[in-house]
Scaffold this active site. Structure first.
Site, PDB file in Angstrom:
ATOM      1  N   CYS A   1     131.205 132.553  78.981  1.00  0.00           N
ATOM      2  CA  CYS A   1     131.970 133.576  79.546  1.00  0.00           C
ATOM      3  C   CYS A   1     131.838 133.753  81.045  1.00  0.00           C
ATOM      4  CB  CYS A   1     131.548 134.816  78.735  1.00  0.00           C
ATOM      5  SG  CYS A   1     129.934 135.198  78.486  1.00  0.00           S
TER       6      CYS A   1
ATOM      7  N   LYS B   1     129.321 134.227  66.882  1.00  0.00           N
ATOM      8  CA  LYS B   1     130.113 132.952  66.507  1.00  0.00           C
ATOM      9  C   LYS B   1     129.452 132.296  65.329  1.00  0.00           C
ATOM     10  CE  LYS B   1     131.982 132.335  70.793  1.00  0.00           C
ATOM     11  NZ  LYS B   1     131.347 133.184  71.820  1.00  0.00           N
TER      12      LYS B   1
HETATM   13  N1  SAM Z   1     126.773 132.605  70.584  1.00  0.00           N
HETATM   14  C1  SAM Z   1     126.473 133.962  70.774  1.00  0.00           C
HETATM   15  C2  SAM Z   1     127.229 134.858  69.997  1.00  0.00           C
HETATM   16  O1  SAM Z   1     128.337 134.634  69.609  1.00  0.00           O
HETATM   17  O2  SAM Z   1     126.762 136.039  69.699  1.00  0.00           O
HETATM   18  C3  SAM Z   1     126.158 134.254  72.225  1.00  0.00           C
HETATM   19  C4  SAM Z   1     125.179 133.382  72.778  1.00  0.00           C
HETATM   20  S1  SAM Z   1     124.905 133.700  74.708  1.00  0.00           S
HETATM   21  C5  SAM Z   1     126.385 133.365  75.616  1.00  0.00           C
HETATM   22  C6  SAM Z   1     123.778 132.562  75.135  1.00  0.00           C
HETATM   23  C7  SAM Z   1     122.629 132.412  74.309  1.00  0.00           C
HETATM   24  O3  SAM Z   1     121.940 131.375  74.679  1.00  0.00           O
HETATM   25  C8  SAM Z   1     121.541 133.410  74.534  1.00  0.00           C
HETATM   26  O4  SAM Z   1     121.289 134.142  73.202  1.00  0.00           O
HETATM   27  C9  SAM Z   1     120.523 133.100  75.322  1.00  0.00           C
HETATM   28  O5  SAM Z   1     119.236 133.592  74.896  1.00  0.00           O
HETATM   29  C10 SAM Z   1     120.470 131.448  74.867  1.00  0.00           C
HETATM   30  N2  SAM Z   1     119.881 130.682  75.802  1.00  0.00           N
HETATM   31  C11 SAM Z   1     119.234 130.966  77.087  1.00  0.00           C
HETATM   32  N3  SAM Z   1     118.656 129.946  77.656  1.00  0.00           N
HETATM   33  C12 SAM Z   1     118.701 128.940  76.705  1.00  0.00           C
HETATM   34  C13 SAM Z   1     118.185 127.706  76.883  1.00  0.00           C
HETATM   35  N4  SAM Z   1     117.799 126.986  77.774  1.00  0.00           N
HETATM   36  N5  SAM Z   1     118.855 126.743  75.698  1.00  0.00           N
HETATM   37  C14 SAM Z   1     119.439 127.053  74.694  1.00  0.00           C
HETATM   38  N6  SAM Z   1     119.935 128.700  74.540  1.00  0.00           N
HETATM   39  C15 SAM Z   1     119.504 129.162  75.675  1.00  0.00           C
END
Ligand code: SAM
Length: 248
Positions: free
Chosen positions: A243, A128
């Site tokens: 997702c 993103k």
């Molecule tokens: N936006 C990314 C993309 O389009 O490539 C994908 C993001 S993925 C759905 C969610 C992300 O949130 C992961 O990289 C994960 O490590 C991170 N995450 C996990 N726990 C979190 C937290 N407590 N606060 C913020 N981000 C977190």
């Protein structure tokens, strides 16, 4: 349909493994299209890519365009990206078409010709963020953040490959942004979730899905929102995506 009767007439493997609890909850959700949902789980999503407008290439010109993303294309077949130097040079990003919908959401909600301060809070591996970076003008700034250190490293690599000078990669917990009150025009929160939207692509998620995970993710998402909310300017735009299909 109003309720789930517990019967699935499906020959396909992933469909047969979908958690009953999830399906019964989905069937209670307003507007749930059971037939479309089942059909979507019968095959893998189409491979799609998004071209980097700053690194023009002409390899995918004849492919079908994705209507909600200017530089997005569906590919007829999945090439071996690993062996393509253009992929490693950041000339395109391999991304699901649904993730590119962010472009449509942004264009609908804010004037992208303004100079904007944008925070992509949950950014790794950078799908993103690279999309947002391509949409902003040269006077705008994107802060691309990832809380998990080794994922932040991958994010940094992908942002560098994409080649946008006004993107800052950070490795912070959402809470660390609290001093930036009323600072960002746009917050993109692609929240960590239980992954039910990925079952057809990554069947391994099926084994991990359970009620506890859904509740844990729900609490984590609420905490993220509570921590970051104040950083949004009055009348700013918050784009929230996940997702997962679970309601809570
Ligand atoms: N936006 C990314 C993309 O389009 O490539 C994908 C993001 S993925 C759905 C969610 C992300 O949130 C992961 O990289 C994960 O490590 C991170 N995450 C996990 N726990 C979190 C937290 N407590 N606060 C913020 N981000 C977190």
């Amino acid at each position: 349909m109003d309720s789930f009767d517990g019967n699935f007439n499906c020959e396909f493997e992933t469909m047969n493994q979908l958690p009953e609890k999830l399906l019964s909850e989905l069937c209670l959700q307003k507007g749930f299209d059971e037939a479309a949902f089942f059909q979507a789980h019968q095959h893998l999503p189409n491979t799609s890519i998004r071209l980097n407008p700053k690194k023009k290439i002409f390899s995918f010109e004849s492919e079908e365009k994705i209507s909600w993303c200017e530089n997005g294309f569906y590919l007829k077949e999945r090439p071996s990206f690993t062996y393509d130097p253009l992929f490693h040079a950041g000339c395109y990003y391999v991304q699901e078409a649904s993730s590119m919908f962010l472009e449509f959401a942004l264009r609908q909600s804010i004037d992208l010709s303004q100079s904007l301060k944008v925070l992509d809070l949950c950014a790794a591996p950078g799908g993103k963020s690279t999309l947002v970076a391509s949409l902003l003008n040269e006077n705008s700034m994107l802060v691309s953040n990832e809380v998990i250190k080794n994922r932040a490293t991958i994010l940094k690599e992908n942002i560098s490959k994409w080649g946008s000078e006004n993107v800052l990669v950070t490795n912070n917990d959402p809470k660390h942004f609290e001093r930036l009150e009323n600072y960002f025009d746009v917050l993109v929160i692609d929240a960590p979730c239980s992954g039910s939207g990925l079952f057809r692509k990554e069947p391994a998620y099926l084994n991990e899905w359970n009620d506890n995970l859904v509740n844990l993710c729900s609490q984590r998402q609420q905490r993220i929102l509570a921590d970051i909310w104040k950083c949004l300017k009055p009348n700013g735009v918050l784009i929230y995506s996940t997702c997962s299909f679970s309601e809570s």
